[in-house]
Write an enzyme that holds these catalytic residues in place. Structure first.
Site, PDB file in Angstrom:
ATOM      1  N   ASP A  47       0.829  -1.206   0.000  1.00  0.00           N
ATOM      2  CA  ASP A  47       0.000   0.000   0.000  1.00  0.00           C
ATOM      3  C   ASP A  47       0.864   1.257   0.000  1.00  0.00           C
ATOM      4  O   ASP A  47       0.485   2.282  -0.576  1.00  0.00           O
ATOM      5  CB  ASP A  47      -0.977   0.006   1.172  1.00  0.00           C
ATOM      6  CG  ASP A  47      -2.262   0.743   0.818  1.00  0.00           C
ATOM      7  OD1 ASP A  47      -2.759   0.542  -0.316  1.00  0.00           O
ATOM      8  OD2 ASP A  47      -2.759   1.531   1.627  1.00  0.00           O
ATOM      9  N   GLU A 140     -11.171   6.121  -2.534  1.00  0.00           N
ATOM     10  CA  GLU A 140     -11.180   6.557  -1.129  1.00  0.00           C
ATOM     11  C   GLU A 140     -12.337   5.903  -0.359  1.00  0.00           C
ATOM     12  O   GLU A 140     -12.171   5.475   0.783  1.00  0.00           O
ATOM     13  CB  GLU A 140     -11.310   8.089  -1.049  1.00  0.00           C
ATOM     14  CG  GLU A 140     -10.158   8.860  -1.678  1.00  0.00           C
ATOM     15  CD  GLU A 140      -8.846   8.745  -0.909  1.00  0.00           C
ATOM     16  OE1 GLU A 140      -8.452   7.604  -0.583  1.00  0.00           O
ATOM     17  OE2 GLU A 140      -8.202   9.774  -0.674  1.00  0.00           O
ATOM     18  N   GLU A 210      -9.523  -2.988  -6.457  1.00  0.00           N
ATOM     19  CA  GLU A 210      -9.473  -3.052  -4.984  1.00  0.00           C
ATOM     20  C   GLU A 210      -9.569  -4.505  -4.506  1.00  0.00           C
ATOM     21  O   GLU A 210      -8.845  -4.922  -3.607  1.00  0.00           O
ATOM     22  CB  GLU A 210     -10.583  -2.197  -4.356  1.00  0.00           C
ATOM     23  CG  GLU A 210     -10.377  -0.701  -4.501  1.00  0.00           C
ATOM     24  CD  GLU A 210      -9.224  -0.139  -3.657  1.00  0.00           C
ATOM     25  OE1 GLU A 210      -8.776  -0.798  -2.708  1.00  0.00           O
ATOM     26  OE2 GLU A 210      -8.765   0.966  -3.984  1.00  0.00           O
TER      27      GLU A 210
HETATM   28  C1  LIG Z   1      -5.250   0.118  -2.659  1.00  0.00           C
HETATM   29  C2  LIG Z   1      -5.698   1.359  -1.964  1.00  0.00           C
HETATM   30  N1  LIG Z   1      -6.915   1.877  -2.220  1.00  0.00           N
HETATM   31  C3  LIG Z   1      -7.292   3.029  -1.602  1.00  0.00           C
HETATM   32  C4  LIG Z   1      -6.499   3.666  -0.732  1.00  0.00           C
HETATM   33  C5  LIG Z   1      -6.946   4.919  -0.011  1.00  0.00           C
HETATM   34  N2  LIG Z   1      -6.283   6.059  -0.487  1.00  0.00           N
HETATM   35  C6  LIG Z   1      -5.251   3.109  -0.486  1.00  0.00           C
HETATM   36  N3  LIG Z   1      -4.367   3.675   0.381  1.00  0.00           N
HETATM   37  N4  LIG Z   1      -4.840   1.932  -1.101  1.00  0.00           N
END
Ligand SMILES: Cc1ncc(CN)c(N)n1
Length: 219
Positions: A47, A140, A210
């Site tokens: 992430d 988000e 996601e």
């Molecule tokens: C994969 C992912 N998706 C969303 C977010 C939120 N900004 C994140 N940090 N990482």
């Protein structure tokens, strides 16, 4: 439409996929306290890589907003987003140290590469502001809804993961997502049918990325 905004209508229409993204087994394992910590560490490192790519994407949405939106308040909302990303990068660095994740030697995994490549495509000039802001909201919102569940009173989230869940599950981030949804709805209200179908496709694409990202984290 039945008084609902476009975004809420799409959430209902694609409910199964939306739930797959926001109630993924990886998130549910945090929520019920059964999380595999090696999966959590994999997610943390991957992430961090994603967020570094998310920053230029956010900047590109700001540029599109400057060029194509008359609403000054869009800029205010988007600027609050980019300034909190600075904080987020520092947070990842601290967490990585705490969890013994070595950020400098990380290699992006395939699902992450695919997602980052998708963000790059969304950054292109030809992509309409309405499409980019819809994707931005969805990215988000998935994190907000996912992590907020881990903070519910019935959740058994381990103490050491509460801070992570609060980062995206807190009420302020929830309000930010509502503001993004309002911007997306306003843009989509006036969009052509071509832009509308591209924005819906972007919404679905984000959900799929996601889900793939959570799958990758789970190993
Ligand atoms: C994969 C992912 N998706 C969303 C977010 C939120 N900004 C994140 N940090 N990482």
């Amino acid at each position: 439409m039945d008084g609902k905004g476009t975004v809420a209508t799409w959430k209902d229409k694609h409910r199964r996929m939306y739930d797959q993204a926001t109630r993924h087994p990886f998130i549910m394992s945090i929520r019920d306290g059964a999380v595999d910590y090696s999966a959590f560490k994999r997610w943390l490192g991957q992430d961090y890589i994603f967020v570094r790519q998310f920053i230029p994407f956010t900047a590109s949405v700001i540029i599109k907003s400057c060029k194509h939106s008359d609403e000054e308040s869009d800029m205010q909302v988007l600027l609050s987003g980019i300034s909190s990303l600075n904080d987020e990068i520092s947070w990842f660095k601290t967490q990585a140290q705490n969890w013994d994740v070595h950020l400098h030697s990380l290699v992006p995994l395939q699902a992450n590469l695919n997602y980052c490549r998708y963000l790059e495509r969304l950054m292109e000039q030809e992509v309409d502001y309405s499409v980019a802001i819809t994707a931005f909201w969805a990215i988000e919102a998935v994190y907000q809804e996912s992590f907020a569940q881990c903070l519910e009173s019935s959740a058994r989230t381990p103490m050491e993961l509460i801070e992570t869940c609060q980062r995206w599950g807190n009420a302020g981030f929830g309000d930010y997502c509502v503001s993004l949804q309002r911007i997306a709805d306003r843009c989509l209200e006036n969009a052509s049918s071509d832009v509308l179908s591209k924005a819906e496709e972007a919404f679905i694409c984000v959900l799929q990325h996601e889900v793939n990202f959570w799958n990758m984290s789970s190993g």
